[in-house]
Write an enzyme that holds these catalytic residues in place. Structure first.
Site, PDB file in Angstrom:
ATOM      1  NE  ARG A 108      47.479  40.764 -23.382  1.00 55.89           N
ATOM      2  CZ  ARG A 108      48.434  40.148 -22.723  1.00 55.89           C
ATOM      3  NH1 ARG A 108      49.320  40.839 -22.050  1.00 55.89           N
ATOM      4  NH2 ARG A 108      48.517  38.834 -22.730  1.00 55.89           N
ATOM      5  CB  SER A 177      41.069  32.644 -23.315  1.00 58.09           C
ATOM      6  OG  SER A 177      42.359  33.085 -23.638  1.00 58.09           O
ATOM      7  CG  ASP A 230      43.569  31.907 -21.126  1.00 60.89           C
ATOM      8  OD1 ASP A 230      43.234  30.719 -21.178  1.00 60.89           O
ATOM      9  OD2 ASP A 230      42.941  32.757 -20.461  1.00 60.89           O
TER      10      ASP A 230
HETATM   11  C1  BGC Z   1      37.493  29.534 -20.681  1.00 60.73           C
HETATM   12  C2  BGC Z   1      38.885  28.969 -20.786  1.00 60.73           C
HETATM   13  C3  BGC Z   1      39.898  30.013 -20.366  1.00 60.73           C
HETATM   14  C4  BGC Z   1      39.555  30.565 -19.006  1.00 60.73           C
HETATM   15  C5  BGC Z   1      40.530  31.629 -18.529  1.00 60.73           C
HETATM   16  C6  BGC Z   1      37.260  30.118 -19.301  1.00 60.73           C
HETATM   17  O1  BGC Z   1      36.007  30.746 -19.249  1.00 60.73           O
HETATM   18  O2  BGC Z   1      36.532  28.534 -20.932  1.00 60.73           O
HETATM   19  O3  BGC Z   1      39.145  28.525 -22.094  1.00 60.73           O
HETATM   20  O4  BGC Z   1      41.166  29.417 -20.350  1.00 60.73           O
HETATM   21  O5  BGC Z   1      38.258  31.109 -19.017  1.00 60.73           O
HETATM   22  O6  BGC Z   1      40.572  32.700 -19.390  1.00 60.73           O
END
Ligand code: BGC
Length: 519
Positions: A108, A177, A230
């Site tokens: 996004r 993320s 995130d």
């Molecule tokens: C990632 C995290 C992320 C989470 C939620 C996980 O697979 O390692 O960094 O915050 O997913 O998106």
């Protein structure tokens, strides 16, 4: 009776007996098959057991691992990553900021205009785009060129609107993320991929630099002001809306949590100074592991077949990427144990063919005939004509898998509260659960992710377990607040509080840990 009549009677009796024997045999066999299938369900239930006693062991293990991860680099499977975010937006931020949110199958871009008063987001424009599947396993240049050019088009559309065209260099909050070892609040190195991404040349690279170079290649003049996970974006928005927010949890395709920690508790960075005395820590709890976790043979197989075995163990039991596939594996086992589902469908052997949203739809089916379950079994798994009692069994499987996931997530949350002294352990009167005025403090956890926000049963099971573990009295002070779109909006807010334009970039934000709010 003549000889003929007698013979006929004997033959009839023999035939009747034979038919009866066939019918009885059939019934016995079908009962046996049914028992075998029910046995698969019983074994699953047993292996997924999450009594409150076991959940408390998980809580303790989470808190212990958090300590270990903060004590030394590699001290735990919990990475407990520093974020360098030591101030959170407090509502006084002004101006226009951008965010780029990359972390799942969509990315996004968004732009917000901040008015300088708490919760005064004057406008927020968002555009969502799917990431082409091939880019998720391509090269970093391909992925970032695609993203940068989409971002440029988004900015150009705004530039046509004269009201928005601005002279200052644009600033961006970049939400990425995946596990990143941050080197500053605006830079960091990708440790590994999760959630089905696998762009090999990017591991070990600075994520912001990759984006910055792609923006330059695409002729877009924009500065990455912050690079955040995130969860951190969600915490920023949660805190912006409610200053009692101390942690954020995402339960979507993947799962993770972050929270506010005192810098003196981050032993692995002794001497680390922050103006606030605190810092947001990205736990990367998806990688948490403990022998107390109720692991089944399905989890072991799923892990073995995954591209990252022995990694993300907690995530593989909890998050949306995997729950549907656990259910698929159980149905496959059932259909191998007996022909109750008809001949074994080849679709059933295809990894990830049953998505978690489809699984959630089956779980939520309240029609007397379980029409939705029948539809999904037929359309997604190519298993037609499943009898009602078997469809009921499938719903039960969805329930067992979801309930375990939600209860484990609840235990994870209480683990964080325990680490920061907000779980009321030692009784309602003790610990940091009370403020300086002696009153119980509210403890707010910002929540996001489709599993939590859109899957009613998941949310209910999570809340139920939270109450069971904490006890009703403490649980009423722990508020789980849905904070949707925090990953993007929160990143833009953080870009504002870390802006190079804002003379007040330090004063416009509240310390993450001010003396009133030390966790
Ligand atoms: C990632 C995290 C992320 C989470 C939620 C996980 O697979 O390692 O960094 O915050 O997913 O998106």
């Amino acid at each position: 009776m003549g000889k003929v009549g007698f013979g006929l009677a004997v033959s009839c009796a023999a035939a009747t007996c034979a038919i009866a024997a066939i019918l009885v045999g059939k019934r016995v066999r079908s009962r046996r098959k049914w028992r075998r299938v029910v046995g698969v369900l019983r074994d699953l239930e047993e292996a997924c057991e999450t009594s409150v006693g076991r959940l408390r062991q998980v809580v303790d293990a989470m808190a212990v691992e958090m300590h270990a991860g903060l004590a030394s680099e590699g001290g735990s499977k919990l990475k407990m990553l520093l974020t360098f975010v030591d101030k959170l937006p407090n509502g006084s931020e002004r101006g226009k900021y951008y965010a780029l949110d990359l972390g799942g199958t969509n990315f996004r871009v968004l732009r917000i205009q901040l008015g300088g008063k708490r919760s005064s987001i004057l406008s927020c424009d968002v555009e969502r785009q799917p990431i082409p599947q091939d880019l998720m396993t391509s090269t970093s240049e391909d992925l970032f060129d695609f993203i940068a050019s989409s971002l440029k088009q988004f900015v150009e559309r705004e530039a046509q609107n004269s009201e928005f065209s601005s002279v200052k260099r644009r600033e961006l909050g970049f939400t990425f993320s995946f596990p990143v070892k941050q080197t500053s609040v605006s830079s960091g190195i990708l440790i590994k991929w999760t959630k089905g991404f696998s762009i090999k040349d990017m591991v070990g690279k600075d994520v912001s630099e990759c984006l910055q170079h792609a923006m330059t290649r695409n002729g877009l003049d924009m500065r990455v002001a912050v690079l955040v996970n995130d969860t951190v974006g969600t915490l920023a928005l949660g805190h912006y809306n409610d200053p009692d927010t101390v942690a954020a949890v995402i339960i979507g395709t993947g799962t993770n949590a972050c929270y506010l920690e005192r810098t003196d508790a981050i032993i692995k960075c002794q001497g680390l100074l922050t103006t606030s005395g605190g810092m947001v820590v990205n736990m990367e709890w998806g990688n948490f592991w403990s022998s107390h976790l109720p692991r089944t043979s399905y989890d072991i197989d799923l892990d073995g077949d995954s591209p990252n075995p022995n990694d993300q163990g907690f995530e593989k039991m909890i998050s949306g990427m995997y729950l549907g596939d656990i259910v698929r594996r159980v149905i496959l086992r059932m259909s191998q144990e007996s022909d109750i589902f008809g001949p074994v469908s080849s679709r059933l052997s295809m990894p990830f063919i049953l998505s978690t949203p489809s699984m959630a739809d089956m779980h939520a089916d309240e029609s007397p005939e379980l029409i939705e379950v029948a539809r999904i079994l037929k359309e997604d798994l190519q298993i037609p004509d499943v009898p009602l009692k078997v469809r009921k069994l499938v719903v039960k499987v969805c329930d067992v898998v979801t309930r375990r996931a939600a209860r484990l997530a609840a235990a994870g949350i209480v683990g964080i509260l325990k680490k920061i002294g907000r779980d009321g352990s030692g009784g309602i009167a003790s610990g940091r659960s009370r403020g300086s005025d002696g009153k119980m403090r509210r403890t707010v956890v910002a929540m996001d992710g489709s599993l939590y926000t859109r899957y009613t049963m998941f949310k209910e099971y999570l809340h139920e377990a939270l109450c069971e573990i904490l006890g009703e009295e403490i649980a009423q002070y722990v508020i789980l607040k849905v904070t949707e779109d925090g990953s993007g909006i929160g990143a833009a807010l953080l870009a504002a509080s870390h802006s190079s334009h804002s003379s007040s970039s330090s004063s416009s934000s509240s310390s993450v840990v001010d003396s009133q709010r030390l966790p």
